[in-house]
Every structure is written in C-alpha cells, then in structure tokens.
Write an enzyme that holds these catalytic residues in place. Structure first.
Site, PDB file in Angstrom:
ATOM      1  N   ARG A 169     -30.275  39.189  86.797  1.00 39.59           N
ATOM      2  CA  ARG A 169     -29.235  39.850  87.570  1.00 39.59           C
ATOM      3  C   ARG A 169     -29.700  41.281  87.835  1.00 39.59           C
ATOM      4  O   ARG A 169     -30.381  41.883  86.990  1.00 39.59           O
ATOM      5  CB  ARG A 169     -27.897  39.868  86.818  1.00 39.59           C
ATOM      6  CG  ARG A 169     -27.179  38.531  86.785  1.00 39.59           C
ATOM      7  CD  ARG A 169     -26.634  38.147  88.156  1.00 39.59           C
ATOM      8  NE  ARG A 169     -25.798  36.946  88.141  1.00 39.59           N
ATOM      9  CZ  ARG A 169     -26.226  35.727  88.381  1.00 39.59           C
ATOM     10  NH1 ARG A 169     -27.519  35.520  88.617  1.00 39.59           N
ATOM     11  NH2 ARG A 169     -25.386  34.699  88.376  1.00 39.59           N
ATOM     12  N   GLU A 178     -26.493  44.983  95.224  1.00 41.03           N
ATOM     13  CA  GLU A 178     -26.816  43.729  95.900  1.00 41.03           C
ATOM     14  C   GLU A 178     -25.625  43.278  96.738  1.00 41.03           C
ATOM     15  O   GLU A 178     -24.502  43.293  96.233  1.00 41.03           O
ATOM     16  CB  GLU A 178     -27.149  42.656  94.868  1.00 41.03           C
ATOM     17  CG  GLU A 178     -27.669  41.363  95.464  1.00 41.03           C
ATOM     18  CD  GLU A 178     -28.036  40.317  94.424  1.00 41.03           C
ATOM     19  OE1 GLU A 178     -27.483  39.196  94.488  1.00 41.03           O
ATOM     20  OE2 GLU A 178     -28.875  40.616  93.550  1.00 41.03           O
ATOM     21  N   HIS A 232     -32.113  37.158  96.574  1.00 42.27           N
ATOM     22  CA  HIS A 232     -31.366  36.336  95.613  1.00 42.27           C
ATOM     23  C   HIS A 232     -31.383  34.858  96.045  1.00 42.27           C
ATOM     24  O   HIS A 232     -30.341  34.249  96.294  1.00 42.27           O
ATOM     25  CB  HIS A 232     -29.920  36.829  95.473  1.00 42.27           C
ATOM     26  CG  HIS A 232     -29.275  36.377  94.191  1.00 42.27           C
ATOM     27  ND1 HIS A 232     -28.244  37.053  93.586  1.00 42.27           N
ATOM     28  CD2 HIS A 232     -29.515  35.293  93.385  1.00 42.27           C
ATOM     29  CE1 HIS A 232     -27.867  36.424  92.478  1.00 42.27           C
ATOM     30  NE2 HIS A 232     -28.639  35.353  92.340  1.00 42.27           N
TER      31      HIS A 232
END
Length: 316
Positions: A228, A256, A275
């Site tokens: 993450r 993000e 991602h």
C-alpha cells in the site's frame, strides 16, 4: 425471512452459488439494489473508491459478513466502527497472489534491466544499449511474508539469486527457510539489493519504509512496493531518489492516484504502475471461486475462510 447477499459481480455469472439467499447485484452505483438493512453478507465492490464501498455500511443492520475482493482491508475498516458486534471481516486471500507476484517480477526485471529507458529510446527511434544489472546473484529481501510474499518467492526461485531473506510481523519457519521478525529489519536491509514490500497496511506498517529504513538500504538498491502506498514515506523516498542513491518500482503510491505534477512522476530511477497488481484476467475466476466457497460456508453455518477481524472483540 430471506437473507440478502450483495455481490459486485452479477449473480447469474457466478456458477455454483448456494440456494437460499436473495442475491443482489451492486457494484457501487448511486442506487442500492435493495434495502441495506436486509443485507447479511456484503461483498465490497472491487477497485472502487473507499468511500463508495463504505457507503451502505451504516444502514446494514442485519450484517453478518463483510467480504472484500482485495488482499488488503484498510479501505473498509474505518466503516466498521459503527457496526453491531459480531460482524466478520474477510479478505481475498488466494485471489491476488498470482497476479501480484507476476507484477512484482515484472517491476523488478523492468527496473534492473532498464526497460523504461528502452521504451523511451524506441519512442525517439534511438538504439540505446548499455550494461545493466541482472537479477541473478542478487540478495532479495521480502518484507511481508504472507501468501503474496510467499507467491513472490515461488516466482523468484528460478532466477539464481544469491539469497532471499523473509520478514513478517513475527518470526517463524517456512517451507523455504526462516522468516525473520520485523525487529530484524535493521540488520537485513544493508545486505539487500532488492527490497520488496508486500505487507498489509496497519498502524505498525504505516511509513515502515521511512527515512531511517531507506538510509539503511545499500547504495544502488531497488525498493519495490506492491503493498500500500502509505507503507512508504513518500517524502523520504523522494529524497533518496533525487540523490540517485536508490531506485524504486511502485505499484502503489501515497497519494493515490498520483496527481499530475507530483514529483514522483519525474523523479530519477522510479518506475510507477497505476495499482494494477490485482486486476488481471486471473482475478475473476479466482474471485468467483472464493465467493462460491465462502457463501457455501455461510449458508451451511461452517467456519468462514480469511477472517481478519470480528467487530466487538478485542481485535475488532
């Protein structure tokens, strides 16, 4: 009384769902498919903003299970605070290992062998050679040795590495060798040519890769983050990238999505992917198998898999 199950995949596209529940399709749209108060088993929409997935939770007064289709559950957990005791939160262990491990190898090899430079040179019509590091004979450190970390090592096995070191929250022995506790990280970081982050985001791992962590990495080492974004301190990483001391390959970032103009886009020695560790052709068949298995267990009142926490307990 009927039991509602909310699914982000149309139920008629999932073969083998058990009889009994009323299946409702909801993939994060503005309108709910039914009264959230009747939902007992909620499968959170995949790859949607966190606030979308959490939106129906306050009204789900009959809820028994929250099932994510992601390995991480940090995007859902803030929404559990208002739920009644006994709601089980389950993650998607077994769904993303293959895809995430594939991407991890892709990022490592592309970064070491200079693939981004070749692509840019191709765009310019230039023949751009040079000497690049190989993955062979390197020391690799995997930080976060759960099912994804183990799958990454499985795919590293043929690459003739000098050594793989493994770190998890607590030490143990795995089929491939010892797993070190987090407390051993300071001693292991200086030996690693490639450091892979595949740990869940928790209060312990938030900014785990901070200025001190990065300073302990050897000159020229590669940091790979498929965990993450907030596991890495972005400001500290930018300082190391801009100095040229470290390189990085990041499938996740903080913030993000990475906004236009963010310095990470232009930092030297960094490869950014948006991602995409999980969303591949491997996702859907594995997600469907997980849901069929979990819902079969739910209907038959058998123990569920992948229970991360239960609301109203000491850990939940």
């Amino acid at each position: 009384m009927s039991t509602d199950v909310w699914l982000p995949i149309p139920p008629d596209e999932i073969e083998g769902l058990p009889d009994g529940p009323d299946y409702r399709f909801w993939d994060g749209g503005e309108s709910f498919p039914a009264d959230p108060a009747d939902c007992a088993f909620y499968v959170v929409p995949y790859m949607k903003p966190a606030d979308v997935g959490r939106r129906p939770l306050p009204a789900m007064r009959s809820l028994e299970v929250v099932q994510t289709l992601s390995a991480g559950t940090d995007h859902v957990e803030p929404g559990l605070a208002g739920l009644h005791p006994g709601v089980r939160l389950c993650n998607a262990r077994g769904v993303h290992e293959a895809s995430t491990a594939e991407l991890t190898l892709t990022l490592i090899l592309a970064s070491l062998r200079g693939i981004p430079d070749f692509v840019r040179a191709q765009d310019r019509g230039e023949w751009f050679g040079g000497f690049r590091p190989a993955l062979a004979d390197r020391n690799v450190l995997i930080v976060g040795y759960g099912s994804i970390g183990s799958a990454i090592e499985d795919r590293l096995a043929p690459f003739e590495l000098a050594r793989v070191a493994r770190v998890a929250r607590s030490g143990r022995t795995s089929a491939r060798g010892p797993v070190h506790p987090l407390t051993d990280l300071p001693a292991l970081l200086p030996e690693a040519d490639v450091v892979i982050l595949s740990t869940p985001l928790t209060e312990t791992t938030r900014h785990l890769a901070d200025a001190d962590f990065l300073a302990r990495m050897k000159d020229g080492a590669l940091l790979v983050n498929v965990a993450r974004g907030p596991v890495v301190d972005t400001k500290a990483l930018l300082a190391e990238l801009e100095s040229g001391r470290l390189t990085a390959a990041l499938d996740v970032t903080d913030p993000e999505p990475l906004p236009p103009g963010h310095p990470l886009w232009q930092a030297p020695g960094v490869l950014v992917s948006p991602h995409v560790g999980g969303p591949t052709s491997a996702f859907l068949p594995r997600a469907k198998r997980l849901l069929v298995d979990q819902l079969g267990r739910f209907v038959n009142r058998e123990p569920l898999r992948n229970v991360i926490r239960t609301t109203g307990t000491a850990s939940g």
